[in-house]
Each structure stands twice: as structure tokens, then as C-alpha cells.
Design an enzyme around this catalytic site. Structure first.
Site, PDB file in Angstrom:
ATOM      1  N   GLY A  68       5.531   8.476   1.173  1.00 15.94           N
ATOM      2  CA  GLY A  68       6.477   8.258   2.270  1.00 15.94           C
ATOM      3  C   GLY A  68       7.396   7.078   1.963  1.00 15.94           C
ATOM      4  O   GLY A  68       8.617   7.160   2.131  1.00 15.94           O
ATOM      5  N   HIS A  69       6.808   5.980   1.487  1.00 21.32           N
ATOM      6  CA  HIS A  69       7.634   4.809   1.138  1.00 21.32           C
ATOM      7  C   HIS A  69       8.586   5.150  -0.008  1.00 21.32           C
ATOM      8  O   HIS A  69       9.743   4.731  -0.006  1.00 21.32           O
ATOM      9  CB  HIS A  69       6.746   3.644   0.690  1.00 21.32           C
ATOM     10  CG  HIS A  69       5.825   3.118   1.751  1.00 21.32           C
ATOM     11  ND1 HIS A  69       4.459   3.267   1.699  1.00 21.32           N
ATOM     12  CD2 HIS A  69       6.086   2.432   2.885  1.00 21.32           C
ATOM     13  CE1 HIS A  69       3.919   2.693   2.755  1.00 21.32           C
ATOM     14  NE2 HIS A  69       4.873   2.184   3.492  1.00 21.32           N
ATOM     15  N   ALA A 101       0.859  -1.192   0.000  1.00 21.56           N
ATOM     16  CA  ALA A 101       0.000   0.000   0.000  1.00 21.56           C
ATOM     17  C   ALA A 101       0.891   1.236   0.000  1.00 21.56           C
ATOM     18  O   ALA A 101       0.741   2.151   0.817  1.00 21.56           O
ATOM     19  CB  ALA A 101      -0.956  -0.005   1.197  1.00 21.56           C
ATOM     20  N   LEU A 102       1.825   1.242  -0.923  1.00 25.00           N
ATOM     21  CA  LEU A 102       2.891   2.250  -0.907  1.00 25.00           C
ATOM     22  C   LEU A 102       2.361   3.650  -1.198  1.00 25.00           C
ATOM     23  O   LEU A 102       1.481   3.828  -2.044  1.00 25.00           O
ATOM     24  CB  LEU A 102       3.960   1.883  -1.940  1.00 25.00           C
ATOM     25  CG  LEU A 102       4.608   0.504  -1.764  1.00 25.00           C
ATOM     26  CD1 LEU A 102       5.715   0.310  -2.794  1.00 25.00           C
ATOM     27  CD2 LEU A 102       5.137   0.305  -0.354  1.00 25.00           C
ATOM     28  N   LYS A 107       7.770   8.039  11.270  1.00 29.29           N
ATOM     29  CA  LYS A 107       6.369   8.135  11.714  1.00 29.29           C
ATOM     30  C   LYS A 107       6.075   7.052  12.755  1.00 29.29           C
ATOM     31  O   LYS A 107       5.387   7.294  13.731  1.00 29.29           O
ATOM     32  CB  LYS A 107       5.399   8.019  10.544  1.00 29.29           C
ATOM     33  CG  LYS A 107       3.993   8.430  10.956  1.00 29.29           C
ATOM     34  CD  LYS A 107       2.936   7.990  10.013  1.00 29.29           C
ATOM     35  CE  LYS A 107       2.759   6.552   9.979  1.00 29.29           C
ATOM     36  NZ  LYS A 107       1.717   5.902  10.681  1.00 29.29           N
ATOM     37  N   ARG A 125      -2.980   3.753   6.374  1.00 28.61           N
ATOM     38  CA  ARG A 125      -4.285   3.706   7.045  1.00 28.61           C
ATOM     39  C   ARG A 125      -5.093   4.993   6.848  1.00 28.61           C
ATOM     40  O   ARG A 125      -6.278   5.008   7.177  1.00 28.61           O
ATOM     41  CB  ARG A 125      -4.113   3.388   8.528  1.00 28.61           C
ATOM     42  CG  ARG A 125      -3.680   1.943   8.772  1.00 28.61           C
ATOM     43  CD  ARG A 125      -3.727   1.574  10.242  1.00 28.61           C
ATOM     44  NE  ARG A 125      -3.561   0.152  10.456  1.00 28.61           N
ATOM     45  CZ  ARG A 125      -2.421  -0.447  10.833  1.00 28.61           C
ATOM     46  NH1 ARG A 125      -1.336   0.277  11.022  1.00 28.61           N
ATOM     47  NH2 ARG A 125      -2.368  -1.754  11.014  1.00 28.61           N
ATOM     48  N   GLN A 160       2.015  -9.278  13.485  1.00 23.87           N
ATOM     49  CA  GLN A 160       1.952  -8.005  14.219  1.00 23.87           C
ATOM     50  C   GLN A 160       0.538  -7.457  14.352  1.00 23.87           C
ATOM     51  O   GLN A 160       0.351  -6.332  14.793  1.00 23.87           O
ATOM     52  CB  GLN A 160       2.908  -6.976  13.601  1.00 23.87           C
ATOM     53  CG  GLN A 160       2.545  -6.509  12.211  1.00 23.87           C
ATOM     54  CD  GLN A 160       3.666  -5.694  11.565  1.00 23.87           C
ATOM     55  OE1 GLN A 160       4.699  -6.242  11.202  1.00 23.87           O
ATOM     56  NE2 GLN A 160       3.478  -4.386  11.424  1.00 23.87           N
TER      57      GLN A 160
HETATM   58  O1  PAF Z   1       6.182  -0.317   9.339  1.00 26.56           O
HETATM   59  C1  PAF Z   1       5.782  -1.306   8.689  1.00 26.56           C
HETATM   60  O2  PAF Z   1       5.287  -1.188   7.568  1.00 26.56           O
HETATM   61  C2  PAF Z   1       5.900  -2.688   9.301  1.00 26.56           C
HETATM   62  O3  PAF Z   1       5.712  -2.660  10.680  1.00 26.56           O
HETATM   63  C3  PAF Z   1       7.229  -3.406   8.949  1.00 26.56           C
HETATM   64  C4  PAF Z   1       8.420  -2.653   9.493  1.00 26.56           C
HETATM   65  C5  PAF Z   1       7.356  -3.536   7.436  1.00 26.56           C
HETATM   66  C6  PAF Z   1       7.254  -4.805   9.555  1.00 26.56           C
HETATM   67  O4  PAF Z   1       6.199  -5.585   9.098  1.00 26.56           O
END
Ligand code: PAF
Length: 283
Positions: free
Chosen positions: A40-41, A36-37, A154, A192, A65
């Protein structure tokens, strides 16, 4: 016509691609993402290109996670668009393992970080989160073997946890935090943000405005506790459900009472409708 971006989906093809870089004595940067770039990415990719010869971007929505009640199922998955953006950005390799590749049957490891991971911030509201992050990021580091890995500031607590984890495990790479990229109105970019309704989106920049105002007042030596209390009140009156608004030591994330205990980082998490937003700012 941009060159075709290599996509590795299993460890063998990842290792073959990284070995080809290494054979040419090229350095490697890793940008870990869940896809979902957004801009920022892509800034991380650009920064990675300044720091290494080759840039690997991992795309993996890490089930470890997310708690069962969280948004793993609905987390935005935009793989084709992500790959198009990374091709345009001239990244070199996408590491996109399936969950089965990352966590094969019988997988039995969990890294349980302490220190910054138990600071009473994100961990208080998402107790499963940093164990999942540390485990997957350690795996990504060992799989890709980068010289440098870049993370957005962030997710500030995450950055501190990952930095400490790499140091504790003596992993031979540098972890670099890159300043948060913001919309024109100050809202920190986040995958998000797509969950916000138009009305919520118009109120969301208030989070960054309150952080800025609090930082200014603390710098003018106003009492930290009072400033933060008033910040919470302001956010609550604007319709945010505040999880925390805290002043912490920028490196240890220990609570701080005044400017002299710094350097200070302000950290905030709050819900707007169903969307949970986080942000932070140096004082
Ligand atoms: O920040 C994120 O997108 C995630 O927590 C990461 C670092 C890729 C780990 O899944």
C-alpha cells in the site's frame, strides 16, 4: 545498481536536500508513513512519482498519536527493510527524524482538529489520535514543504482531517487520497495485519466482505439502519468485537439516513482478538 537513497535525520540535512530539488525547479511529493512499509505504501510512492519530480517518504512512529495503553512500543519497526524497498521503488529522500528532532525538549504545541476529527468514529475510541496526527502532519508539511502529499484512503477519517487541516492553515499543497490496496481476499493492507494469528488472518477478510454486502444493499435502496445492524450482527457472529459500522457523508462524515443524503462512505472498525482493524468503502 540503484542509486543510493538519501536519508535525512535532522532538519538541516532535510532542508539541504529539498533546497537542491527546488534549485532545479523540481516539484516535491511527500508520502508520510510510520514505516513497516507494505505494498500500500509503495503504491503511494508510485502515485507520488506520477504527480511530482521528487518523492520524499517520511518514516516516523509518532508517539503523540498513541495512548499509553496502545501499541507504540510494539509497533513494527523495520527501517532497513523499508529503506531497501524505497531504494528499489526509486524514492528520492527518506525523512527519518528522531522523536527528539520532532519534539525537542520544551515542545509545547498541539493542534486540536474539530469537524471530521470529532465525527464520533475513530475519535470516539482513540480520543488522543487526531490531535497527534494533525500536529505531526502539520510539522511534516512545514518541514518538507511538498507540493502534494499522498495518504491512503484506508485511514479515511484521517484523510478527511488532514485535508481540512491543510486547508484551514492555508498550506500551499494538495492533499490526495489514494484508494486502499487490498490482499487478493479483500483484506485492506495494514502494518497491523502482522499482529493477526493465522486463524484470525483467515477470518479477517470478512470485514471487507460485509462492507461490500452492505454497500450493495444500500444501493438497492434497503434501509440503511437495518443493513448496518445486520452487518454488525454478522461480524459479531464471526467473532469480531465491532467498535462501529456506520454510514457517513463522504466529505463531512456527518451521519446519513438514506442514499439521498450521500455521497455515502461506509466505515468500520472491529477487533479480531487483540488486533484492531479498520476499513471503509464508497457506496
Ligand atoms: O497513517 C499513518 O501512517 C500516520 O497516521 C501518519 C499519517 C504517518 C502520521 O503519523
Amino acid at each position: 545498481m540503484p542509486t543510493r537513497l538519501t536519508i535525512a535525520r535532522n532538519l538541516r540535512s532535510l532542508r539541504t536536500a529539498v533546497a537542491a530539488f527546488r534549485k532545479k525547479r523540481e516539484t516535491v511529493a511527500l508520502v508520510p508513513t510510520m514505516g513497516a512499509l507494505h505494498r500500500g505504501h509503495l503504491t503511494l510512492v508510485k502515485e507520488a512519482q506520477r504527480r511530482a519530480d521528487r518523492v520524499v517518504v517520511s518514516i516516523f512512529v509518532n508517539p503523540a498519536q498513541f495512548a499509553p495503553h496502545e501499541d507504540f512500543g510494539s509497533y513494527p519497526r523495520t527501517f532497513d527493510t523499508d529503506v531497501a524497498a524505497l531504494t528499489e521503488a526509486k524514492a528520492d529522500l527518506v525523512w527519518a527524524p528522531t522523536a527528539q528532532v520532532m519534539y525537542p525538549d520544551g515542545f509545547a504545541l498541539k493542534i486540536e482538529p474539530a469537524g471530521a476529527a470529532k465525527a464520533g468514529l475513530e475519535d470516539k475510541f482513540r480520543p488522543h489520535f487526531f490531535g497527534g496526527v494533525a500536529t505531526v502532519v502539520a510539522k511534516l508539511f512545514l518541514q518538507v514543504t511538498p507540493d502534494v502529499a499522498l495518504f491512503g484512503q484506508k485511514d479515511y477519517q484521517q484523510l478527511r482531517v488532514v485535508t481540512q487541516m491543510a486547508s484551514d492553515l492555508d498550506l500551499p499543497l494538495k492533499v490526495v487520497g489514494i484508494p486502499t490496496v487490498r490482499e487478493r481476499d479483500g483484506l485492506a493492507l495494514s502494518s497491523r495485519n502482522a499482529y493477526l494469528s493465522a486463524e484470525e488472518r483467515s477470518r479477517a477478510p470478512m470485514l471487507a466482505r460485509v462492507l461490500n454486502a452492505c454497500a450493495g444493499r444500500i444501493n438497492r435502496r434497503e434501509p440503511v439502519e437495518m443493513v448496518l445492524e445486520e452487518g454488525v450482527t454478522e461480524l459479531t457472529q464471526a467473532g469480531f468485537a465491532v467498535d462501529y459500522l456506520e454510514a457517513r457523508h463522504a466529505l463531512t462524515l456527518a451521519p446519513v439516513a438514506s442514499l439521498k443524503d450521500g455521497p455515502i462512505r461506509l466505515l468500520v472498525a472491529a477487533k479480531l482478538g487483540k488486533t484492531r482493524l479498520i476499513d471503509n468503502l464508497a457506496v
